[in-house]
Design a protein around this motif. Sequence first.
Motif, mmCIF file in Angstrom:
data_model
loop_
_atom_site.group_PDB
_atom_site.id
_atom_site.type_symbol
_atom_site.label_atom_id
_atom_site.label_comp_id
_atom_site.label_asym_id
_atom_site.label_seq_id
_atom_site.Cartn_x
_atom_site.Cartn_y
_atom_site.Cartn_z
ATOM 1 N N GLY A 84 22.666 34.065 127.291
ATOM 2 C CA GLY A 84 22.415 34.967 126.178
ATOM 3 C C GLY A 84 23.646 35.338 125.379
ATOM 4 O O GLY A 84 23.529 35.953 124.318
ATOM 5 N N ALA A 85 24.821 34.978 125.902
ATOM 6 C CA ALA A 85 26.047 35.309 125.169
ATOM 7 C C ALA A 85 26.212 34.352 124.001
ATOM 8 O O ALA A 85 26.043 33.152 124.125
ATOM 9 N N ARG A 86 26.523 34.901 122.859
ATOM 10 C CA ARG A 86 26.741 34.076 121.662
ATOM 11 C C ARG A 86 28.129 34.402 121.111
ATOM 12 O O ARG A 86 28.350 35.467 120.556
ATOM 13 N N TYR A 87 29.018 33.464 121.305
ATOM 14 C CA TYR A 87 30.376 33.676 120.811
ATOM 15 C C TYR A 87 31.026 32.318 120.573
ATOM 16 O O TYR A 87 31.399 31.621 121.506
ATOM 17 N N ALA A 88 31.109 31.922 119.339
ATOM 18 C CA ALA A 88 31.787 30.673 118.989
ATOM 19 C C ALA A 88 32.192 30.764 117.527
ATOM 20 O O ALA A 88 31.434 30.424 116.637
ATOM 21 N N GLN A 89 33.395 31.269 117.293
ATOM 22 C CA GLN A 89 33.869 31.448 115.922
ATOM 23 C C GLN A 89 34.676 30.250 115.426
ATOM 24 O O GLN A 89 34.979 30.159 114.254
ATOM 25 N N GLU A 90 35.035 29.361 116.336
ATOM 26 C CA GLU A 90 35.832 28.192 115.991
ATOM 27 C C GLU A 90 35.205 26.950 116.618
ATOM 28 O O GLU A 90 34.565 27.036 117.671
ATOM 29 N N PRO A 91 35.389 25.775 116.006
ATOM 30 C CA PRO A 91 34.842 24.536 116.581
ATOM 31 C C PRO A 91 35.294 24.285 118.016
ATOM 32 O O PRO A 91 34.508 23.804 118.840
ATOM 33 N N LEU A 92 36.563 24.613 118.332
ATOM 34 C CA LEU A 92 37.042 24.388 119.691
ATOM 35 C C LEU A 92 36.325 25.295 120.678
ATOM 36 O O LEU A 92 36.011 24.881 121.807
ATOM 37 N N GLU A 93 36.057 26.531 120.285
ATOM 38 C CA GLU A 93 35.310 27.436 121.159
ATOM 39 C C GLU A 93 33.915 26.876 121.428
ATOM 40 O O GLU A 93 33.429 26.918 122.565
ATOM 41 N N GLN A 94 33.272 26.338 120.395
ATOM 42 C CA GLN A 94 31.942 25.763 120.584
ATOM 43 C C GLN A 94 32.005 24.541 121.490
ATOM 44 O O GLN A 94 31.125 24.326 122.322
ATOM 45 N N ALA A 95 33.055 23.755 121.337
ATOM 46 C CA ALA A 95 33.207 22.575 122.191
ATOM 47 C C ALA A 95 33.367 22.981 123.654
ATOM 48 O O ALA A 95 32.804 22.353 124.555
#
Length: 307
Positions: A84-95
């Motif tokens: 349920g956590a949603r945190y990805a402000q940068e492409p590397l974080e999403q990766a």
Amino acid sequence: MDIFLAVVALALVILVSRLTNGVRAHRLKAAGATLSQAGHRLTPYELAYLAGGPRRAINTALAVLATAGAVRVSRLAQVSPVQGARYAQEPLEQAVLDAVAMRPGARAAELRAMLERGPALLALEERLRAAGLLLAEDAQAPALLRLERVRPAAWVAAGFVVSVLLLAVAGVVGLEYGFFGALFLGGYAAFMGFSEYRKEQRMLRNLVSAEGRRVLAAARRHHPPGSGDTSSVALYGMDELGDRDLCHGLSAGDPGSDCRGSCGTHSDSGSSSFGGSDSSSSFSSDSGGGGSSCSSSSSSCGGGSSS
């Protein structure tokens, strides 16, 4: 004979010196080439890449996600997603989040291995190259070619010293000033050759340009150790987190750990191919300073270039 040997030894010193100076000149020429005179405003992950390479960038993303509650690090150093956590402000974080979702419970070292040549990091690297902050992979090829001439010259000098000693033992040359001069100069040529070879080989692995070093120096002036922000982690490593358990958990299995203590050796340079002006093993202080401005209210840092 003694004078002849001394002259040969002096010629070897001059030869090794010229070869090493040639390597240094080509290295500095490539590192000093500035592809962009524009100001730079970098994200913490770009700063991390310059300071410590891919490993530092991934570690910074892991630290950001862990402190934001997007991933959980267990006492066994396993990284798991938080539902349920949603945190990805940068492409590397999403990766990183995608890798954790694909391998829940994986250790940070495994995640780093998965991500090091991934699209997010390759894109980040390409941005830094386009900005003139990283050298092209073949930029140091001329210096490397010249470097390979240094070691044979050093071996020749070492062989010369052995030959002089054998001649002395055989009684061909006397223990006179010429003999000792040849021995000293030959030994100096061999020592200089091998030591300069190792030094230049190490420095040629540094991929950060002079412009990149100026940006790093400016960022470090604005974010000194202990600042406690994301850029501080990016510049100096996960020891800046202030959370020993988290730092050690994310550094488990990493021989180049950013944490002080039993889990690894603290290293600000991160990688021998990257680093800032506080790392003598990564590069020399051959570049000049540059102006820069950083915003303390932002996680980005800008380093202005000096023409």
